[in-house]
Scaffold this motif. Structure first.
Motif, PDB file in Angstrom:
ATOM      1  N   GLY A 244       0.822  -1.212   0.000  1.00  0.00           N
ATOM      2  CA  GLY A 244       0.000   0.000   0.000  1.00  0.00           C
ATOM      3  C   GLY A 244       0.851   1.254   0.000  1.00  0.00           C
ATOM      4  O   GLY A 244       0.578   2.215  -0.726  1.00  0.00           O
ATOM      5  N   LYS A 245       1.911   1.244   0.799  1.00  0.00           N
ATOM      6  CA  LYS A 245       2.840   2.390   0.856  1.00  0.00           C
ATOM      7  C   LYS A 245       3.477   2.613  -0.511  1.00  0.00           C
ATOM      8  O   LYS A 245       3.582   3.755  -0.980  1.00  0.00           O
ATOM      9  CB  LYS A 245       3.910   2.109   1.912  1.00  0.00           C
ATOM     10  CG  LYS A 245       4.971   3.182   2.063  1.00  0.00           C
ATOM     11  CD  LYS A 245       5.895   2.837   3.229  1.00  0.00           C
ATOM     12  CE  LYS A 245       6.986   3.889   3.429  1.00  0.00           C
ATOM     13  NZ  LYS A 245       8.002   3.828   2.378  1.00  0.00           N
ATOM     14  N   ARG A 246       3.887   1.535  -1.152  1.00  0.00           N
ATOM     15  CA  ARG A 246       4.523   1.647  -2.468  1.00  0.00           C
ATOM     16  C   ARG A 246       3.540   2.220  -3.498  1.00  0.00           C
ATOM     17  O   ARG A 246       3.920   3.058  -4.335  1.00  0.00           O
ATOM     18  CB  ARG A 246       5.001   0.263  -2.901  1.00  0.00           C
ATOM     19  CG  ARG A 246       5.499   0.173  -4.331  1.00  0.00           C
ATOM     20  CD  ARG A 246       6.958   0.547  -4.478  1.00  0.00           C
ATOM     21  NE  ARG A 246       7.352   0.434  -5.876  1.00  0.00           N
ATOM     22  CZ  ARG A 246       7.756  -0.704  -6.463  1.00  0.00           C
ATOM     23  NH1 ARG A 246       7.815  -1.827  -5.744  1.00  0.00           N
ATOM     24  NH2 ARG A 246       8.117  -0.718  -7.732  1.00  0.00           N
ATOM     25  N   LEU A 247       2.288   1.795  -3.448  1.00  0.00           N
ATOM     26  CA  LEU A 247       1.289   2.296  -4.391  1.00  0.00           C
ATOM     27  C   LEU A 247       1.045   3.787  -4.199  1.00  0.00           C
ATOM     28  O   LEU A 247       0.964   4.549  -5.177  1.00  0.00           O
ATOM     29  CB  LEU A 247      -0.023   1.517  -4.222  1.00  0.00           C
ATOM     30  CG  LEU A 247      -0.049   0.096  -4.800  1.00  0.00           C
ATOM     31  CD1 LEU A 247      -1.242  -0.683  -4.260  1.00  0.00           C
ATOM     32  CD2 LEU A 247      -0.097   0.133  -6.329  1.00  0.00           C
ATOM     33  N   VAL A 248       0.927   4.214  -2.959  1.00  0.00           N
ATOM     34  CA  VAL A 248       0.692   5.637  -2.686  1.00  0.00           C
ATOM     35  C   VAL A 248       1.900   6.463  -3.102  1.00  0.00           C
ATOM     36  O   VAL A 248       1.761   7.554  -3.673  1.00  0.00           O
ATOM     37  CB  VAL A 248       0.343   5.853  -1.200  1.00  0.00           C
ATOM     38  CG1 VAL A 248       0.337   7.346  -0.856  1.00  0.00           C
ATOM     39  CG2 VAL A 248      -1.021   5.240  -0.879  1.00  0.00           C
ATOM     40  N   GLU A 249       3.102   5.976  -2.832  1.00  0.00           N
ATOM     41  CA  GLU A 249       4.310   6.693  -3.248  1.00  0.00           C
ATOM     42  C   GLU A 249       4.334   6.871  -4.767  1.00  0.00           C
ATOM     43  O   GLU A 249       4.698   7.947  -5.265  1.00  0.00           O
ATOM     44  CB  GLU A 249       5.542   5.926  -2.797  1.00  0.00           C
ATOM     45  CG  GLU A 249       5.808   6.011  -1.305  1.00  0.00           C
ATOM     46  CD  GLU A 249       6.961   5.114  -0.865  1.00  0.00           C
ATOM     47  OE1 GLU A 249       7.414   5.262   0.286  1.00  0.00           O
ATOM     48  OE2 GLU A 249       7.396   4.251  -1.665  1.00  0.00           O
ATOM     49  N   GLU A 250       3.941   5.840  -5.509  1.00  0.00           N
ATOM     50  CA  GLU A 250       3.928   5.939  -6.966  1.00  0.00           C
ATOM     51  C   GLU A 250       2.867   6.924  -7.437  1.00  0.00           C
ATOM     52  O   GLU A 250       3.082   7.687  -8.384  1.00  0.00           O
ATOM     53  CB  GLU A 250       3.685   4.559  -7.586  1.00  0.00           C
ATOM     54  CG  GLU A 250       3.750   4.526  -9.097  1.00  0.00           C
ATOM     55  CD  GLU A 250       5.125   4.881  -9.647  1.00  0.00           C
ATOM     56  OE1 GLU A 250       5.199   5.270 -10.820  1.00  0.00           O
ATOM     57  OE2 GLU A 250       6.120   4.772  -8.894  1.00  0.00           O
ATOM     58  N   ALA A 251       1.717   6.930  -6.765  1.00  0.00           N
ATOM     59  CA  ALA A 251       0.647   7.864  -7.123  1.00  0.00           C
ATOM     60  C   ALA A 251       1.085   9.308  -6.878  1.00  0.00           C
ATOM     61  O   ALA A 251       0.799  10.203  -7.689  1.00  0.00           O
ATOM     62  CB  ALA A 251      -0.611   7.546  -6.316  1.00  0.00           C
ATOM     63  N   VAL A 252       1.793   9.542  -5.773  1.00  0.00           N
ATOM     64  CA  VAL A 252       2.283  10.891  -5.472  1.00  0.00           C
ATOM     65  C   VAL A 252       3.342  11.303  -6.491  1.00  0.00           C
ATOM     66  O   VAL A 252       3.339  12.436  -6.999  1.00  0.00           O
ATOM     67  CB  VAL A 252       2.846  10.945  -4.032  1.00  0.00           C
ATOM     68  CG1 VAL A 252       3.569  12.277  -3.794  1.00  0.00           C
ATOM     69  CG2 VAL A 252       1.725  10.758  -3.018  1.00  0.00           C
ATOM     70  N   ARG A 253       4.254  10.388  -6.793  1.00  0.00           N
ATOM     71  CA  ARG A 253       5.308  10.687  -7.765  1.00  0.00           C
ATOM     72  C   ARG A 253       4.703  11.036  -9.119  1.00  0.00           C
ATOM     73  O   ARG A 253       5.102  12.015  -9.762  1.00  0.00           O
ATOM     74  CB  ARG A 253       6.231   9.474  -7.923  1.00  0.00           C
ATOM     75  CG  ARG A 253       7.433   9.715  -8.837  1.00  0.00           C
ATOM     76  CD  ARG A 253       7.965   8.431  -9.419  1.00  0.00           C
ATOM     77  NE  ARG A 253       6.967   7.778 -10.251  1.00  0.00           N
ATOM     78  CZ  ARG A 253       6.645   8.170 -11.479  1.00  0.00           C
ATOM     79  NH1 ARG A 253       7.222   9.225 -12.033  1.00  0.00           N
ATOM     80  NH2 ARG A 253       5.723   7.522 -12.164  1.00  0.00           N
ATOM     81  N   PHE A 254       3.731  10.248  -9.557  1.00  0.00           N
ATOM     82  CA  PHE A 254       3.067  10.500 -10.835  1.00  0.00           C
ATOM     83  C   PHE A 254       2.367  11.861 -10.835  1.00  0.00           C
ATOM     84  O   PHE A 254       2.455  12.627 -11.808  1.00  0.00           O
ATOM     85  CB  PHE A 254       2.059   9.381 -11.109  1.00  0.00           C
ATOM     86  CG  PHE A 254       1.142   9.658 -12.271  1.00  0.00           C
ATOM     87  CD1 PHE A 254       1.536   9.375 -13.568  1.00  0.00           C
ATOM     88  CD2 PHE A 254      -0.125  10.186 -12.057  1.00  0.00           C
ATOM     89  CE1 PHE A 254       0.682   9.625 -14.645  1.00  0.00           C
ATOM     90  CE2 PHE A 254      -0.987  10.440 -13.120  1.00  0.00           C
ATOM     91  CZ  PHE A 254      -0.588  10.157 -14.416  1.00  0.00           C
ATOM     92  N   SER A 255       1.664  12.168  -9.762  1.00  0.00           N
ATOM     93  CA  SER A 255       0.916  13.427  -9.689  1.00  0.00           C
ATOM     94  C   SER A 255       1.846  14.628  -9.750  1.00  0.00           C
ATOM     95  O   SER A 255       1.576  15.622 -10.436  1.00  0.00           O
ATOM     96  CB  SER A 255       0.082  13.467  -8.401  1.00  0.00           C
ATOM     97  OG  SER A 255      -0.833  12.388  -8.366  1.00  0.00           O
ATOM     98  N   ARG A 256       2.954  14.532  -9.050  1.00  0.00           N
ATOM     99  CA  ARG A 256       3.932  15.630  -9.065  1.00  0.00           C
ATOM    100  C   ARG A 256       4.541  15.788 -10.463  1.00  0.00           C
ATOM    101  O   ARG A 256       4.659  16.911 -10.976  1.00  0.00           O
ATOM    102  CB  ARG A 256       5.021  15.362  -8.019  1.00  0.00           C
ATOM    103  CG  ARG A 256       6.044  16.480  -7.912  1.00  0.00           C
ATOM    104  CD  ARG A 256       7.015  16.237  -6.784  1.00  0.00           C
ATOM    105  NE  ARG A 256       6.431  16.541  -5.479  1.00  0.00           N
ATOM    106  CZ  ARG A 256       6.197  15.651  -4.525  1.00  0.00           C
ATOM    107  NH1 ARG A 256       6.507  14.380  -4.722  1.00  0.00           N
ATOM    108  NH2 ARG A 256       5.674  16.009  -3.373  1.00  0.00           N
ATOM    109  N   ALA A 257       4.909  14.652 -11.081  1.00  0.00           N
ATOM    110  CA  ALA A 257       5.511  14.705 -12.417  1.00  0.00           C
ATOM    111  C   ALA A 257       4.517  15.183 -13.466  1.00  0.00           C
ATOM    112  O   ALA A 257       4.917  15.734 -14.498  1.00  0.00           O
ATOM    113  CB  ALA A 257       6.053  13.321 -12.801  1.00  0.00           C
ATOM    114  N   SER A 258       3.223  14.989 -13.205  1.00  0.00           N
ATOM    115  CA  SER A 258       2.189  15.394 -14.165  1.00  0.00           C
ATOM    116  C   SER A 258       1.776  16.851 -14.011  1.00  0.00           C
ATOM    117  O   SER A 258       0.921  17.341 -14.753  1.00  0.00           O
ATOM    118  CB  SER A 258       0.954  14.494 -14.008  1.00  0.00           C
ATOM    119  OG  SER A 258       1.287  13.135 -14.269  1.00  0.00           O
ATOM    120  N   GLY A 259       2.362  17.551 -13.040  1.00  0.00           N
ATOM    121  CA  GLY A 259       2.094  18.974 -12.885  1.00  0.00           C
ATOM    122  C   GLY A 259       0.959  19.312 -11.936  1.00  0.00           C
ATOM    123  O   GLY A 259       0.588  20.486 -11.816  1.00  0.00           O
TER     124      GLY A 259
END
Length: 308
Positions: A244-259
């Motif tokens: 779950g932690k890994r999934l949330v980290e990826e979602a945050v990383r994606f959101s930041r990279a997407s602007g």
């Protein structure tokens, strides 16, 4: 937790059925003079190259006295050889003889043929997929966590229906939520599928050893520059591994990279494990709201994470 007698009966019936299907009741393994226990020792030595009887006994969860008797028989039969000691004199290394290696290779060939001809060949593509998937789930539920790498991948055809089914069922069993929740998440996943590619969206399937272990997705919220994190879940058999932690980290990383400038989410305070993951990722509680949904009284929580 008490166990349903019908479940016990079903497990025992499956054990009887499966031992018959794969031939465990035969006197010799693959019509050979070796018992199943002896064949397991031969296989372990063939796979490892060499090992002590103590290591093999531990790997097979076998009594060391039984292992010693098995090894003596296999040595007498010329299948196993005792190697010279090296280092720790308490650890006597064993290895297969050339005759033993031939037995090992023959067992492997016959085992592959038995699985192919007896289990897989009679089934069509969907049947094989279901059988192998069921076996993976049994191993995931009963086995120890292994070091198979976790893969985060996009969803494929069939995954959305699976996620709706699993989450509807899991939240019903774990939280007592009724069919209203399944109806809601059906609509939520439909909204994800219908959303345009821009602003960016993404859904991640966490997969380990071919099994779906969890998922989450990001979709643009109504407010410009804001992403919404939705439907985080982890399969019970895979919990406690940081998925779950890994999934949330990826979602945050994606959101930041997407602007996106901000991520929001809605959850319930009874979902303690998920809330801890959100807090660990830096989300802040914005407000709470009591409501009655899914057949029960709940306390909804709105969380947000500023990215810039």
């Amino acid at each position: 937790m008490s166990v349903n007698p019908a479940e016990i009966a079903q497990v025992r019936a499956f054990n009887r059925f499966y031992t018959k299907v794969i031939g465990l009741l035969e006197e010799g393994m693959h019509q050979s003079p070796y018992t199943l226990a002896e064949a397991r020792v031969i296989y372990e030595l063939g796979k490892r190259g060499h090992a002590s009887s103590a290591i093999i006994a531990e790997g097979l969860d076998m009594d060391r006295g039984q292992m010693s008797r098995l090894v003596l028989r296999l040595v007498d039969q010329g299948v196993v050889a005792v190697l010279p000691r090296a280092g720790d004199r308490r650890m006597v290394p064993l290895a297969l003889t050339p005759e033993g290696d031939a037995v090992y290779r023959r067992f492997n060939e016959m085992s592959d043929a038995a699985v192919a001809n007896g289990l897989l060949e009679p089934l069509d593509t969907f049947g094989r997929r279901d059988l192998v998937g069921a076996m993976r789930r049994i191993e995931a539920l009963l086995g120890e966590p292994d070091d198979t790498p976790l893969v985060l991948r996009p969803h494929r055809v069939g995954d959305i229906g699976w996620l709706i089914h699993r989450q509807g069922l899991l939240y019903h069993l774990e939280q007592g939520w009724n069919g209203e929740f399944e109806t809601l998440i059906t609509r939520i996943y439909a909204e994800y599928e219908a959303a345009p590619a821009n602003p960016p969206k993404s859904l991640w399937i966490a997969e380990q050893d071919g099994e779906i272990a969890g998922s989450v997705f990001i979709i643009p919220a109504e407010e410009s520059g804001t992403a919404q994190l939705r439907m985080l879940y982890t399969e019970p058999a895979f919990r406690g591994r940081g998925i779950g932690k890994r999934l949330v980290e990826e979602a945050v990383r994606f959101s930041r990279a997407s602007g996106y400038r901000r991520i929001i989410l809605w959850t319930q305070d009874c979902l303690v494990s998920a809330r801890r993951i959100y807090q660990g990722a830096g989300f802040q509680l914005v407000r709470e709201e009591k409501h009655r949904s899914f057949g029960t009284d709940l306390n909804g929580q709105y969380w947000a994470l500023d990215l810039y």
